[in-house]
Design a protein around this motif. Structure first.
Motif, short mmCIF file in Angstrom:
data_model
loop_
_atom_site.label_atom_id
_atom_site.label_comp_id
_atom_site.label_asym_id
_atom_site.label_seq_id
_atom_site.Cartn_x
_atom_site.Cartn_y
_atom_site.Cartn_z
N UNK A 71 0.83 -1.20 0.00
CA UNK A 71 0.00 0.00 0.00
C UNK A 71 0.87 1.26 0.00
N UNK A 72 2.15 1.09 0.34
CA UNK A 72 3.06 2.24 0.50
C UNK A 72 3.01 3.22 -0.69
N UNK A 127 -1.18 -2.32 14.32
CA UNK A 127 -1.57 -2.43 12.91
C UNK A 127 -0.85 -3.59 12.24
N UNK A 128 -1.61 -4.43 11.54
CA UNK A 128 -0.96 -5.54 10.82
C UNK A 128 -1.18 -5.42 9.32
N UNK A 129 -2.16 -4.61 8.90
CA UNK A 129 -2.27 -4.39 7.46
C UNK A 129 -2.98 -3.07 7.20
N UNK A 146 6.18 8.68 -5.00
CA UNK A 146 7.35 7.95 -5.45
C UNK A 146 7.02 6.79 -6.37
N UNK A 147 5.71 6.47 -6.47
CA UNK A 147 5.30 5.36 -7.34
C UNK A 147 5.49 5.75 -8.79
N UNK A 168 -2.97 -0.78 -9.93
CA UNK A 168 -1.86 0.16 -10.08
C UNK A 168 -1.92 0.86 -11.43
N UNK A 169 -3.12 0.94 -12.01
CA UNK A 169 -3.23 1.53 -13.35
C UNK A 169 -3.87 2.92 -13.34
#
Lengths: 281, 190
Positions: free
Chosen positions: B104-105, B123-125, B160-161, B182-183
């Motif tokens: 998700x970063x 938090x785990x996700x 940064x993506x 991611x589009x």
């Protein structure tokens, strides 16, 4: 607002009605007589894998009409069938509902082979004709039956059954400890099941007639119930006495009607073919 | 310690399996005609996202997991942790590590609201919304009027993506991105 509506459409109700009518004509044409036995009775089944529901007065909703239909046969009834509700505690899921409709019938003078042919004829009449394969229980589970714990066998047979799709397959030669009320011949139970597209739809026996053996099995059921901390079920002495009097040579089978409706309509579970499944009944 | 028996299993239930918090995806009651019943259950491991399948004998129990799913606003990163704040007016904050933020970063944008899964308070996700809007910080100059079908170029976003975008996209444009694929979806009119 309270969701009062049935979970299936009027078209599904019509399909159920057509299939019930077709089942009745099937048996009428073969001169098998329709009967109605009590749904609520003083005794329940001893089978440790089946739990009865009890009413406040201590009586049992029947998990199958078997005990009483056999009393009819012992009293001289000819071949008989019944279509009606049966109840099983704790059985709820996509392909299970605590109350469901069973078609159960007994054929005087028939053996398991002849009855399998008749089951195939009924399924052909309701779902359309198809071919039927045959598999032995031992071949299905793929492990030595004698030396494998029953829990593991139950798991393996269930997984193997789920993979029989699409197909219509009779499973035969059940291990003797799983004979239930079938006679044991040559070391295996004269019991069969029919699987249609991965679903168990029928369970049949060449019926056990020996009253002493029947009592031994019911006592053994209760011993297994004790081991598993389940309630013991008082033996149905009327059922036993009917065998002592004499059950005619016969074969009997139980068919899950709701599953057949689901298969006919391509439904993905029983809730889609019952107007009021447990969660909204 | 709370436990759930097989007859209480249902989709969405949070349980501990082999020490990891999991959610039940599917629970199938299976029973041979004359034989013991069991439950065939599909789980999603909430830490790894992996799907597990297990079979239980009916009557068996498994431990409940203290799992909470919350919507929280992303605040900032200090390089080691990503900080989120509750949206219930409490201003309570949690810090999620890299393992929780995971994939998700690249979609983390300040003031945007994310789904945070907390296990025993940690938090785990972190789950992004299906669409986020991010600014292009670097890309080759746009070619006006070039709408050639299928032609794309790389663009770097404010997080940064790097994604593929159509040729007409310019630096400074705000783009709508589908985080599941991611589009590029479209340009947001400024």
């Amino acid at each position: 607002m309270t969701d009062w509506r049935p979970s299936c459409s009027t078209e599904v109700l019509a399909a159920r009605a057509d299939m019930l009518a077709a089942t009745r004509s099937f048996f009428a044409a073969r001169e098998v007589m329709e009967v109605q036995t009590a749904t609520l009775a003083a005794h329940g089944v001893t089978d440790p894998a089946i739990e009865s529901m009890r009413t406040a007065d201590g009586r049992y909703l029947q998990t199958s009409p078997e005990y009483q239909m056999k009393r009819l046969l012992a009293a001289g009834a000819p071949s008989i069938y019944q279509i009606g509700p049966v109840f099983r505690a704790g059985e709820a899921g996509r392909w299970h509902n605590p109350e469901f409709t069973m078609i159960e019938w007994y054929r005087v003078g028939m053996d398991a082979e002849a009855l399998m042919r008749e089951v195939a004829d009924l399924v052909d009449a309701l779902l359309g004709p198809s071919d039927y394969d045959r598999r032995a229980y031992a071949d299905m589970v793929g492990v030595p039956v004698e030396s494998t714990p029953e829990d593991e066998l139950d798991l393996r047979i269930s997984e193997a059954i789920a993979k029989l799709s699409p197909a219509r397959v009779f499973i035969t030669e059940y291990p003797a400890p799983q004979a239930a009320l079938a006679r044991v011949e040559g070391g295996v139970a004269a019991r069969f099941e029919l699987v249609v597209d991965g679903l168990e739809v029928a369970n049949g026996y060449h019926e056990l007639r020996d009253a002493d053996e029947l009592r031994r099995r019911m006592v053994r059921d209760n011993a297994l119930r004790r081991e598993e901390s389940l309630a013991e079920i008082p033996l149905d002495e009327g059922f036993l006495a009917a065998h002592a009097h004499g059950l005619p040579d016969c074969a009997g089978v139980a068919v899950g009607f709701d599953r057949l409706v689901a298969l006919k309509l391509g439904a993905d579970g029983l809730a889609a073919v019952m107007p009021f499944p447990a969660e909204r009944a | 310690m709370a436990t759930y028996a097989t007859n209480e299993f249902r989709a969405g239930l949070k349980v501990l399996l082999e020490g990891d918090p999991c959610t039940i995806l599917e629970n199938e009651f299976v029973k041979p005609g004359k034989g013991k019943a069991f439950n065939r259950v599909k789980f999603r491991n909430l830490k790894t996202g992996r799907v597990w399948e297990r079979t239980f004998k009916s009557g068996e129990s498994i431990e409940a997991a203290d799992v909470l799913e919350l919507s929280m606003e992303y605040l900032y990163t200090d390089g080691e942790f990503w900080h989120f704040m509750k949206t219930d007016g409490s201003y309570e904050q949690v810090a999620a590590g890299a393992a929780a933020v995971g994939e998700t970063q690249p979609w983390l944008k300040e003031q945007e609201v994310y789904g945070i899964t907390l296990w025993a308070g940690d938090p785990i996700s972190v789950t992004p919304p299906n669409f986020v809007e991010l600014e292009v910080t670097e890309t080759d100059p746009g070619l006006k009027g070039d709408t050639a079908q299928g032609a794309t170029k790389p663009a770097t976003l404010s997080t940064g993506a790097t994604i593929r975008v159509p040729l007409f996209v310019n630096q400074g444009d705000v783009l709508r991105i589908d985080t599941r694929t991611g589009e590029y979806v479209g340009r947001v009119q400024g």
